[in-house]
Motif scaffolding. Structure first.
Motif, PDB file in Angstrom:
ATOM      1  N   ARG A  81       0.834  -1.171   0.078  1.00 50.96           N
ATOM      2  CA  ARG A  81       0.060  -0.187  -0.115  1.00 50.96           C
ATOM      3  C   ARG A  81       0.778   1.282  -0.044  1.00 50.96           C
ATOM      4  O   ARG A  81       2.058   1.201   0.568  1.00 50.96           O
ATOM      5  CB  ARG A  81      -0.914  -0.055   1.214  1.00 50.96           C
ATOM      6  N   SER A  82       0.489   2.294  -0.646  1.00 51.11           N
ATOM      7  CA  SER A  82       1.087   3.584  -0.641  1.00 51.11           C
ATOM      8  C   SER A  82      -0.033   4.564  -0.682  1.00 51.11           C
ATOM      9  O   SER A  82      -1.223   4.549  -1.323  1.00 51.11           O
ATOM     10  CB  SER A  82       2.058   3.913  -1.737  1.00 51.11           C
ATOM     11  N   VAL A  83       0.122   5.740  -0.075  1.00 50.23           N
ATOM     12  CA  VAL A  83      -0.710   6.690  -0.281  1.00 50.23           C
ATOM     13  C   VAL A  83      -0.361   7.957  -1.179  1.00 50.23           C
ATOM     14  O   VAL A  83       0.495   8.632  -0.857  1.00 50.23           O
ATOM     15  CB  VAL A  83      -0.622   7.535   1.287  1.00 50.23           C
TER      16      VAL A  83
ATOM     17  N   ARG B 210      -8.159  13.711   5.963  1.00 48.91           N
ATOM     18  CA  ARG B 210      -7.192  12.768   6.442  1.00 48.91           C
ATOM     19  C   ARG B 210      -6.696  12.159   4.964  1.00 48.91           C
ATOM     20  O   ARG B 210      -7.390  11.810   3.869  1.00 48.91           O
ATOM     21  CB  ARG B 210      -7.927  11.645   7.206  1.00 48.91           C
ATOM     22  N   SER B 211      -5.395  11.741   5.142  1.00 48.27           N
ATOM     23  CA  SER B 211      -4.758  10.798   4.057  1.00 48.27           C
ATOM     24  C   SER B 211      -5.444   9.502   4.194  1.00 48.27           C
ATOM     25  O   SER B 211      -5.404   8.770   5.266  1.00 48.27           O
ATOM     26  CB  SER B 211      -3.319  10.843   4.196  1.00 48.27           C
TER      27      SER B 211
ATOM     28  N   ASP C  33      -7.752  11.745  -5.586  1.00 48.20           N
ATOM     29  CA  ASP C  33      -6.721  12.066  -4.834  1.00 48.20           C
ATOM     30  C   ASP C  33      -7.016  11.202  -3.462  1.00 48.20           C
ATOM     31  O   ASP C  33      -7.727  10.799  -2.981  1.00 48.20           O
ATOM     32  CB  ASP C  33      -6.993  13.499  -4.344  1.00 48.20           C
ATOM     33  N   SER C  34      -5.766  11.217  -2.750  1.00 51.68           N
ATOM     34  CA  SER C  34      -5.404  10.156  -1.787  1.00 51.68           C
ATOM     35  C   SER C  34      -5.866  11.138  -0.285  1.00 51.68           C
ATOM     36  O   SER C  34      -5.184  10.979   0.553  1.00 51.68           O
ATOM     37  CB  SER C  34      -3.965   9.928  -1.404  1.00 51.68           C
ATOM     38  N   TYR C  35      -7.088  11.294  -0.282  1.00 49.17           N
ATOM     39  CA  TYR C  35      -7.496  12.000   0.755  1.00 49.17           C
ATOM     40  C   TYR C  35      -9.178  11.770   0.889  1.00 49.17           C
ATOM     41  O   TYR C  35      -9.801  11.640   0.002  1.00 49.17           O
ATOM     42  CB  TYR C  35      -7.244  13.616   1.179  1.00 49.17           C
ATOM     43  N   ALA C  36      -9.718  11.893   2.403  1.00 50.64           N
ATOM     44  CA  ALA C  36     -10.901  11.756   2.391  1.00 50.64           C
ATOM     45  C   ALA C  36     -11.541  12.709   3.796  1.00 50.64           C
ATOM     46  O   ALA C  36     -10.542  13.054   4.466  1.00 50.64           O
ATOM     47  CB  ALA C  36     -11.454  10.620   2.803  1.00 50.64           C
ATOM     48  N   LEU C  37     -12.739  13.386   3.600  1.00 48.67           N
ATOM     49  CA  LEU C  37     -13.147  14.046   4.495  1.00 48.67           C
ATOM     50  C   LEU C  37     -14.063  13.485   5.628  1.00 48.67           C
ATOM     51  O   LEU C  37     -15.150  12.812   5.195  1.00 48.67           O
ATOM     52  CB  LEU C  37     -13.978  15.480   3.840  1.00 48.67           C
TER      53      LEU C  37
END
Length: 286
Positions: A174-176, A223-224, A213-217
């Motif tokens: 896994r990678s962000v 957050r990543s 994109d690698s984030y979520a609200l």
């Protein structure tokens, strides 16, 4: 070739067998005295009924019947057909077994979710003796929704469907990072499990452009996250291939895979092939 049947007659008056058949004008072939009171011979298969009628009720015992000529050939052919049918049915069974679920195994650090995974599969119609699942993306997305599950994959071999489920966030695979477009084209479909899409269906995108994109609200907190998504992109193709039209189509297929809206036009140097290539950009989604 005449169909013949081989008979063996046992009688104290065995020497009279051929005389009786001759009087009835029944041709006899390959006659021989096989024992003191036995005579073996062949007759046309069509005369069998007459032969049995002649010796019925007398002191003659027909002890053996063996087909010869076309009769034997017919029997052998029927036996061969039976073996062939059996072999074909066996092959069909083996091929069918490869495409059907004989056993389901849940492995990985998240194997303790086995009961819930089996429930997901059952609701999707996947169970022992069912067909192997063709689109596992939706199944994966549901399993990835389980608490702490970061990875899910499906593989099948020899009728065994293996579901690998991993939990935790420290997997080396896994990678962000975000999901980017590998080609220039138009977004056709977005399947999102985790991450935030920065494009929508119908958008034109460039090669290398960020898609998810690698984030979520979470409320107002950003957050990543590990992106789990798949984006299908329609990419136009236009290229000249040498040779005849069929060779040009084959060349386009070998280079780009299956194309839709494909058209060909003869030009200098060969044929111009145009069409739409459908490319999938996938991250952490099998």
């Amino acid at each position: 070739m005449m169909r013949k049947t081989r008979l063996t007659v046992d009688s104290l008056a065995a020497e009279r067998v051929l005389d009786k058949l001759a009087r009835e004008k029944i041709p006899v072939y390959s006659a021989e005295k096989s024992a003191k009171n036995k005579i073996t011979f062949c007759v046309a298969t069509k005369d069998l009924e007459k032969v049995f009628a002649i010796f019925s009720g007398l002191c003659y015992n027909v002890t053996e019947v063996r087909p010869r000529g076309l009769s034997l050939l017919s029997r052998k052919l029927l036996e061969g057909v039976g073996l062939l049918v059996g072999f074909l049915l066996f092959c069909l069974f083996v091929l069918s077994a490869q495409s059907r679920v004989l056993k389901i195994e849940v492995v990985g650090s998240g194997a303790y979710y086995e009961e819930r995974v089996l429930d997901v599969l059952t609701r999707a119609g996947v169970s022992p003796l069912s067909e192997m699942p063709k689109d596992t993306a939706k199944l994966s997305s549901e399993i990835l929704g389980f608490p702490d599950v970061d990875y899910c994959s499906f593989r099948s071999s020899g009728g065994i469907l293996t579901v690998e489920v991993e939990v935790g966030t420290n997997h080396t695979f896994r990678s962000v990072k975000g999901l980017c477009s590998p080609v220039k084209g138009k977004v056709e479909e977005i399947l999102l499990v985790r991450g935030t899409p920065v494009v929508k269906e119908g958008d034109e995108v460039e090669e290398g452009q960020l898609l998810v994109d690698s984030y979520a609200l979470y409320g107002e907190e950003k957050r990543s996250v590990v992106v789990i998504a798949r984006v299908k992109i329609a990419c136009p193709v236009s290229e000249v291939f040498e040779g005849d039209e069929e060779s040009a189509r084959s060349g386009a297929y070998l280079k780009y895979g299956e194309l839709t809206q494909i058209e060909t036009k003869q030009v200098d140097g060969g044929y111009l092939v145009t069409g739409i290539r459908h490319v999938e950009a996938t991250m952490n989604l099998n």
